[in-house]
Write a protein that holds these residues in place. Sequence first.
Motif, PDB file in Angstrom:
ATOM      1  N   LYS A 114      12.556   1.431  88.651  1.00 57.25           N
ATOM      2  CA  LYS A 114      13.064   2.404  89.544  1.00 57.25           C
ATOM      3  C   LYS A 114      11.854   2.809  90.152  1.00 57.25           C
ATOM      4  N   SER A 115      10.518   2.413  89.814  1.00 55.16           N
ATOM      5  CA  SER A 115       9.348   3.183  90.198  1.00 55.16           C
ATOM      6  C   SER A 115       8.820   2.480  91.555  1.00 55.16           C
ATOM      7  N   SER A 116       8.435   2.951  92.399  1.00 60.44           N
ATOM      8  CA  SER A 116       7.943   2.152  93.672  1.00 60.44           C
ATOM      9  C   SER A 116       6.447   1.816  93.423  1.00 60.44           C
ATOM     10  N   GLN A 117       5.727   2.591  92.418  1.00 55.22           N
ATOM     11  CA  GLN A 117       4.470   2.529  92.114  1.00 55.22           C
ATOM     12  C   GLN A 117       4.491   1.735  90.709  1.00 55.22           C
ATOM     13  N   VAL A 118       3.404   0.805  90.843  1.00 55.54           N
ATOM     14  CA  VAL A 118       3.427   0.196  89.350  1.00 55.54           C
ATOM     15  C   VAL A 118       2.352   0.716  88.538  1.00 55.54           C
ATOM     16  N   ASP A 119       2.547   0.849  87.256  1.00 56.39           N
ATOM     17  CA  ASP A 119       1.655   1.357  86.314  1.00 56.39           C
ATOM     18  C   ASP A 119       1.172   0.332  85.541  1.00 56.39           C
ATOM     19  N   SER A 120      -0.067  -0.188  85.632  1.00 53.59           N
ATOM     20  CA  SER A 120      -0.542  -1.289  85.164  1.00 53.59           C
ATOM     21  C   SER A 120      -0.277  -1.308  83.587  1.00 53.59           C
ATOM     22  N   GLU A 121      -0.887  -0.097  83.032  1.00 54.28           N
ATOM     23  CA  GLU A 121      -0.673   0.023  81.442  1.00 54.28           C
ATOM     24  C   GLU A 121       0.807  -0.117  80.821  1.00 54.28           C
ATOM     25  N   MET A 122       1.776   0.437  81.839  1.00 55.81           N
ATOM     26  CA  MET A 122       3.155   0.263  81.201  1.00 55.81           C
ATOM     27  C   MET A 122       3.507  -1.379  81.357  1.00 55.81           C
ATOM     28  N   ILE A 123       3.175  -2.003  82.642  1.00 55.40           N
ATOM     29  CA  ILE A 123       3.468  -3.156  82.375  1.00 55.40           C
ATOM     30  C   ILE A 123       2.951  -4.260  81.380  1.00 55.40           C
ATOM     31  N   HIS A 124       1.757  -3.909  81.021  1.00 54.48           N
ATOM     32  CA  HIS A 124       0.878  -4.602  79.914  1.00 54.48           C
ATOM     33  C   HIS A 124       1.778  -4.348  78.668  1.00 54.48           C
ATOM     34  N   SER A 125       2.049  -3.050  78.611  1.00 52.44           N
ATOM     35  CA  SER A 125       2.893  -2.621  77.109  1.00 52.44           C
ATOM     36  C   SER A 125       4.026  -3.637  77.161  1.00 52.44           C
ATOM     37  N   GLN A 126       4.992  -3.635  78.402  1.00 51.98           N
ATOM     38  CA  GLN A 126       6.254  -4.496  78.274  1.00 51.98           C
ATOM     39  C   GLN A 126       5.908  -5.993  78.063  1.00 51.98           C
ATOM     40  N   VAL A 127       4.813  -6.485  78.672  1.00 53.49           N
ATOM     41  CA  VAL A 127       4.501  -7.883  78.562  1.00 53.49           C
ATOM     42  C   VAL A 127       4.277  -8.388  77.081  1.00 53.49           C
ATOM     43  N   LYS A 128       3.462  -7.289  76.430  1.00 60.08           N
ATOM     44  CA  LYS A 128       2.958  -7.262  74.957  1.00 60.08           C
ATOM     45  C   LYS A 128       4.274  -7.269  74.160  1.00 60.08           C
ATOM     46  N   GLN A 129       5.368  -6.566  74.541  1.00 57.27           N
ATOM     47  CA  GLN A 129       6.563  -6.671  73.865  1.00 57.27           C
ATOM     48  C   GLN A 129       7.415  -7.926  73.627  1.00 57.27           C
ATOM     49  N   VAL A 130       7.235  -8.423  75.168  1.00 51.93           N
ATOM     50  CA  VAL A 130       7.985  -9.612  75.185  1.00 51.93           C
ATOM     51  C   VAL A 130       7.329 -10.732  74.282  1.00 51.93           C
ATOM     52  N   ILE A 131       5.937 -10.895  74.552  1.00 57.54           N
ATOM     53  CA  ILE A 131       5.341 -11.668  73.992  1.00 57.54           C
ATOM     54  C   ILE A 131       5.658 -11.675  72.313  1.00 57.54           C
ATOM     55  N   ASP A 132       5.454 -10.500  71.953  1.00 60.54           N
ATOM     56  CA  ASP A 132       5.881 -10.047  70.285  1.00 60.54           C
ATOM     57  C   ASP A 132       7.172 -10.795  70.178  1.00 60.54           C
ATOM     58  N   LYS A 133       8.117 -10.337  70.784  1.00 60.21           N
ATOM     59  CA  LYS A 133       9.496 -10.872  70.714  1.00 60.21           C
ATOM     60  C   LYS A 133       9.614 -12.408  70.863  1.00 60.21           C
ATOM     61  N   MET A 134       8.989 -12.941  71.680  1.00 64.76           N
ATOM     62  CA  MET A 134       9.139 -14.439  71.733  1.00 64.76           C
ATOM     63  C   MET A 134       8.370 -15.157  70.492  1.00 64.76           C
ATOM     64  N   GLU A 135       7.203 -14.661  69.943  1.00 66.22           N
ATOM     65  CA  GLU A 135       6.719 -14.952  68.732  1.00 66.22           C
ATOM     66  C   GLU A 135       7.790 -14.776  67.550  1.00 66.22           C
ATOM     67  N   TYR A 136       8.346 -14.001  67.470  1.00 64.45           N
ATOM     68  CA  TYR A 136       9.178 -13.571  66.501  1.00 64.45           C
ATOM     69  C   TYR A 136      10.347 -14.537  66.639  1.00 64.45           C
ATOM     70  N   LEU A 137      10.863 -14.799  67.733  1.00 63.55           N
ATOM     71  CA  LEU A 137      12.131 -15.456  68.031  1.00 63.55           C
ATOM     72  C   LEU A 137      11.417 -17.106  67.691  1.00 63.55           C
ATOM     73  N   GLY A 138      10.535 -17.445  68.075  1.00 65.03           N
ATOM     74  CA  GLY A 138       9.947 -18.734  68.008  1.00 65.03           C
ATOM     75  C   GLY A 138       9.833 -18.946  66.269  1.00 65.03           C
ATOM     76  N   ALA A 139       9.400 -17.959  65.751  1.00 64.33           N
ATOM     77  CA  ALA A 139       9.317 -18.473  64.142  1.00 64.33           C
ATOM     78  C   ALA A 139      10.744 -18.330  63.614  1.00 64.33           C
ATOM     79  N   GLU A 140      11.763 -17.574  63.981  1.00 65.63           N
ATOM     80  CA  GLU A 140      13.196 -17.747  63.716  1.00 65.63           C
ATOM     81  C   GLU A 140      13.753 -19.170  64.015  1.00 65.63           C
ATOM     82  N   LEU A 141      13.374 -19.402  65.479  1.00 60.77           N
ATOM     83  CA  LEU A 141      14.032 -20.864  65.664  1.00 60.77           C
ATOM     84  C   LEU A 141      13.386 -21.965  64.925  1.00 60.77           C
TER      85      LEU A 141
END
Length: 142
Positions: free
Chosen positions: A77-104
């Motif tokens: 919803k933000s018009s401004q992008v917070d790079s730290e928050m985006i970095h955190s979200q990317v890390k969360q997605v990567i962690d989830k992908m690694e977990y799912l990759g191991a499961e698969l």
Amino acid sequence: MIDLGVLLKIGELAEVCHVSKRTVDYYTKMGLLQCERSETNYRFYGEDAIDDIKFIEQCKEMQMTLSQIQQRLTVKKSSQVDSEMIHSQVKQVIDKMEYLGAELKDIHESVEKLDEETQTKIKKNLSPQTVALIQSLLLYST
């Protein structure tokens, strides 16, 4: 801010989104949804609340915490992008992908032990998109 085009009461919003009124109330109390109060203390939600609930429910399906969902909603919803928050979200997605990759990988190894007929039945139940995603995750995890 509430969209004044269409306002929904809590029960109407819950029905449209296929969640309980209790869920809408909880999301509101957690600050995930915004509402306006009438003079008689009714809560009214704008149309954007429908999208917000769908987004929240998708995040919950991915086992995201409420804190993570709040961050994602803030960025969305933000018009401004917070790079730290985006970095955190990317890390969360990567962690989830690694977990799912191991499961698969584990599931793939189990399926390989099955007879060919059973393997074929399992593969027929998967959509082409699912097969492509599984293949991508398996490649990513190796």
